[in-house]
Design an enzyme around this catalytic site. Structure first.
Site, PDB file in Angstrom:
ATOM      1  NE  ARG A 227      -3.581  -2.296   0.049  1.00 21.98           N
ATOM      2  CZ  ARG A 227      -3.068  -3.384  -0.524  1.00 21.98           C
ATOM      3  NH1 ARG A 227      -1.952  -3.329  -1.228  1.00 21.98           N
ATOM      4  NH2 ARG A 227      -3.679  -4.527  -0.456  1.00 21.98           N
TER       5      ARG A 227
ATOM      6  CB  SER B  32      -9.111  -0.394   4.192  1.00 19.08           C
ATOM      7  OG  SER B  32      -9.530  -1.573   3.586  1.00 19.08           O
TER       8      SER B  32
ATOM      9  CD  GLU C 264      -6.052   1.989   2.297  1.00 23.42           C
ATOM     10  OE1 GLU C 264      -5.900   0.810   2.616  1.00 23.42           O
ATOM     11  OE2 GLU C 264      -6.890   2.372   1.453  1.00 23.42           O
TER      12      GLU C 264
HETATM   13  C1  LIG Z   1     -15.556   1.171  -0.831  1.00 25.61           C
HETATM   14  C2  LIG Z   1     -14.087   1.286  -1.067  1.00 25.61           C
HETATM   15  C3  LIG Z   1     -13.309   0.155  -1.182  1.00 25.61           C
HETATM   16  C4  LIG Z   1     -11.926   0.249  -1.391  1.00 25.61           C
HETATM   17  N1  LIG Z   1     -11.204  -0.899  -1.507  1.00 25.61           N
HETATM   18  C5  LIG Z   1      -9.861  -0.828  -1.709  1.00 25.61           C
HETATM   19  C6  LIG Z   1      -9.088  -2.028  -1.832  1.00 25.61           C
HETATM   20  O1  LIG Z   1      -9.623  -3.139  -1.784  1.00 25.61           O
HETATM   21  N2  LIG Z   1      -7.769  -1.904  -2.043  1.00 25.61           N
HETATM   22  C7  LIG Z   1      -7.139  -0.686  -2.134  1.00 25.61           C
HETATM   23  O2  LIG Z   1      -5.915  -0.660  -2.321  1.00 25.61           O
HETATM   24  N3  LIG Z   1      -7.843   0.470  -2.039  1.00 25.61           N
HETATM   25  C8  LIG Z   1      -9.191   0.416  -1.820  1.00 25.61           C
HETATM   26  N4  LIG Z   1      -9.918   1.568  -1.692  1.00 25.61           N
HETATM   27  C9  LIG Z   1      -9.233   2.861  -1.763  1.00 25.61           C
HETATM   28  C10 LIG Z   1      -9.281   3.514  -3.168  1.00 25.61           C
HETATM   29  O3  LIG Z   1     -10.262   2.915  -3.957  1.00 25.61           O
HETATM   30  C11 LIG Z   1      -7.938   3.417  -3.888  1.00 25.61           C
HETATM   31  O4  LIG Z   1      -6.924   4.005  -3.113  1.00 25.61           O
HETATM   32  C12 LIG Z   1      -7.980   4.087  -5.253  1.00 25.61           C
HETATM   33  O5  LIG Z   1      -6.775   3.868  -5.946  1.00 25.61           O
HETATM   34  C13 LIG Z   1      -8.232   5.586  -5.170  1.00 25.61           C
HETATM   35  O6  LIG Z   1      -8.477   6.045  -6.480  1.00 25.61           O
HETATM   36  P1  LIG Z   1      -9.038   7.493  -6.719  1.00 25.61           P
HETATM   37  O7  LIG Z   1      -9.036   7.733  -8.183  1.00 25.61           O
HETATM   38  O8  LIG Z   1     -10.329   7.661  -6.028  1.00 25.61           O
HETATM   39  O9  LIG Z   1      -7.904   8.362  -6.040  1.00 25.61           O
HETATM   40  P2  LIG Z   1      -8.062   9.656  -5.137  1.00 25.61           P
HETATM   41  O10 LIG Z   1      -8.754   9.298  -3.889  1.00 25.61           O
HETATM   42  O11 LIG Z   1      -8.624  10.757  -5.937  1.00 25.61           O
HETATM   43  O12 LIG Z   1      -6.529   9.977  -4.827  1.00 25.61           O
HETATM   44  C14 LIG Z   1      -5.783   9.154  -3.973  1.00 25.61           C
HETATM   45  C15 LIG Z   1      -4.347   9.725  -3.902  1.00 25.61           C
HETATM   46  O13 LIG Z   1      -3.733   9.534  -5.152  1.00 25.61           O
HETATM   47  C16 LIG Z   1      -3.338  10.789  -5.723  1.00 25.61           C
HETATM   48  N5  LIG Z   1      -3.669  10.717  -7.140  1.00 25.61           N
HETATM   49  C17 LIG Z   1      -4.863  10.352  -7.679  1.00 25.61           C
HETATM   50  N6  LIG Z   1      -4.789  10.361  -9.018  1.00 25.61           N
HETATM   51  C18 LIG Z   1      -3.534  10.736  -9.334  1.00 25.61           C
HETATM   52  C19 LIG Z   1      -2.841  10.951 -10.553  1.00 25.61           C
HETATM   53  N7  LIG Z   1      -3.430  10.751 -11.727  1.00 25.61           N
HETATM   54  N8  LIG Z   1      -1.553  11.372 -10.511  1.00 25.61           N
HETATM   55  C20 LIG Z   1      -0.928  11.572  -9.318  1.00 25.61           C
HETATM   56  N9  LIG Z   1      -1.532  11.386  -8.130  1.00 25.61           N
HETATM   57  C21 LIG Z   1      -2.803  10.972  -8.137  1.00 25.61           C
HETATM   58  C22 LIG Z   1      -4.138  11.846  -5.000  1.00 25.61           C
HETATM   59  O14 LIG Z   1      -3.431  13.087  -4.971  1.00 25.61           O
HETATM   60  C23 LIG Z   1      -4.308  11.226  -3.642  1.00 25.61           C
HETATM   61  O15 LIG Z   1      -3.160  11.510  -2.867  1.00 25.61           O
HETATM   62  C24 LIG Z   1     -11.305   1.512  -1.496  1.00 25.61           C
HETATM   63  C25 LIG Z   1     -12.090   2.674  -1.390  1.00 25.61           C
HETATM   64  C26 LIG Z   1     -13.472   2.571  -1.174  1.00 25.61           C
HETATM   65  C27 LIG Z   1     -14.297   3.815  -1.085  1.00 25.61           C
END
Ligand SMILES: Cc1cc2nc3c(=O)[nH]c(=O)nc-3n(C[C@H](O)[C@H](O)[C@H](O)COP(=O)(O)OP(=O)(O)OC[C@H]3O[C@@H](n4cnc5c(N)ncnc54)[C@H](O)[C@@H]3O)c2cc1C
Length: 343
Positions: free
Chosen positions: A165, A239, A335
């Protein structure tokens, strides 16, 4: 590049808390990226890149800068043989749609990561993972704009420094790169056991002996639907705490107290203990703390049921961390990342 003023971060993040972003910009093409940073520089604004907002908590003070919303979409097939194919995928593509696409093409490489919310561009940031797979297994290159040097770069998987992670993107290079595409290689090898316990149980219950990639995807999607609240209906970030990684000494101490402690050995010799289990042992599962519900189905998830501010969430978080520390002497870590005045 569409720019908007005073956009509530509650609408851009799945926990639905916090103040407003001074400005937001839609990044829809690669060319928008240097424009975005140039605009920010001209107006002396701090920047933040956001995907689906499913792993970010917004502070009550909001963000006095410009948020770049990664919306670059495109899927390119770079190479295909009998045994694998590789794709270059836009940072704004939806991760689960990529899982659907690769599974339909006969790969199980990310099938067990189905239904993880968010974008492809965010996948390398915390090296997303689930059910024994992680993004680092398939990522070969990350294509990004280096805002420090003002140039487009391609980083090898090794340069990304992936671990559990974690990667440089949420570590030493936090805020430096805007990821606009990711190159990944997908194996066509049939799914290989052993599977994660919950997945194996599902397969046994459904009498599936040799699952296809699609069956793995369906199984994981069904299991997750039971355990994880839909952020569209119940605001959450999945999480809320990382699983605890403990040394053998700590683990032995834990086992002396509770023999049946669930655990997973890590390649580096340490032991992963599910933080959801640790929280459950404190008796907080299902409790409502400062408007945040400890998910009754999975104590690792905090649901924003009636919290009115980030401060409420911070109070609930501290309560849980303290309870786990008091019982086990282990400090669990949050996280999700944060966007706030200093982010
Ligand atoms: C119901 C639920 C279940 C989940 N299950 C899991 C799981 O099983 N495993 C897991 O690992 N995660 C899980 N997550 C967490 C989440 O889905 C992941 O971390 C996912 O990758 C976040 O994607 P996002 O586009 O929403 O990123 P954001 O929340 O928009 O951003 C997350 C971080 O990444 C950075 N970021 C985003 N896009 C970019 C980019 N293009 N370039 C540079 N930096 C960037 C942002 O600045 C921020 O710091 C879950 C979340 C939810 C709500």
């Amino acid at each position: 590049m569409k720019i908007q003023e005073a956009v509530s971060l509650q609408t851009l993040t799945t926990m639905r808390l916090g103040g407003a972003a001074h400005l937001t910009a839609d990044i829809t093409t690669k060319e928008d990226i240097p424009r975005f940073y140039e605009f920010a520089k001209q107006h002396s604004l701090p920047t933040y890149i956001l995907g689906g907002g499913s792993n970010v908590l917004a502070h009550d003070e909001g963000f006095n800068g410009i948020v770049g919303k990664m919306m670059i979409t495109r899927v390119e097939l770079l190479e295909e043989t009998d045994s694998f194919f590789s794709l270059r995928v836009g940072g704004g593509e939806v991760w689960d749609e990529l899982c659907a696409f690769t599974t339909a093409k006969g790969s199980s490489s990310i099938a067990a990561m189905s239904a993880i919310p968010g974008t492809v561009g965010a996948a390398p940031v915390q090296n997303i993972g689930a059910y024994g797979q992680e993004a680092a297994d398939v990522i070969t290159k990350v294509h990004a704009y280096d805002s420090q040097r003002g140039e487009f770069v391609t980083l090898s998987a090794q340069q990304c420094g992936f671990s559990y992670r974690h990667s440089i993107f949420r570590g030493e290079a936090s805020g430096r790169y805007c990821i606009y595409a990711v190159t990944m290689q997908f194996s066509k090898r049939p799914p290989q056991p052993p599977y994660y316990a919950a997945l194996q149980t599902y397969l046994d219950e459904h009498a599936i002996e040799q699952p296809t990639p699609l069956q793995i995807r369906e199984a994981v999607t069904a299991i997750r639907a039971q355990k994880l609240p839909d952020p569209a209906l119940q605001p959450n970030t999945g999480s809320f705490f990382k699983n605890a990684i403990v040394d053998t000494e700590t683990f032995t101490r834990l086992q002396q107290d509770i023999e049946s402690v669930p655990h997973y050995p890590m390649p580096d010799g340490r032991i992963k203990v599910p933080s959801g289990w640790l929280i459950q042992q404190t008796g907080l599962k299902g409790e409502l703390l400062h408007g945040m519900r400890v998910n009754p189905a999975n104590a690792l998830v905090l649901i924003n049921e009636s919290a009115s501010s980030y401060s409420d969430l911070a109070a609930a978080r501290q309560y849980i961390i303290d309870a786990v520390h008091k019982k086990f002497g282990i400090t669990i870590e949050q996280e999700p990342l944060e966007i706030g005045p200093a982010a």
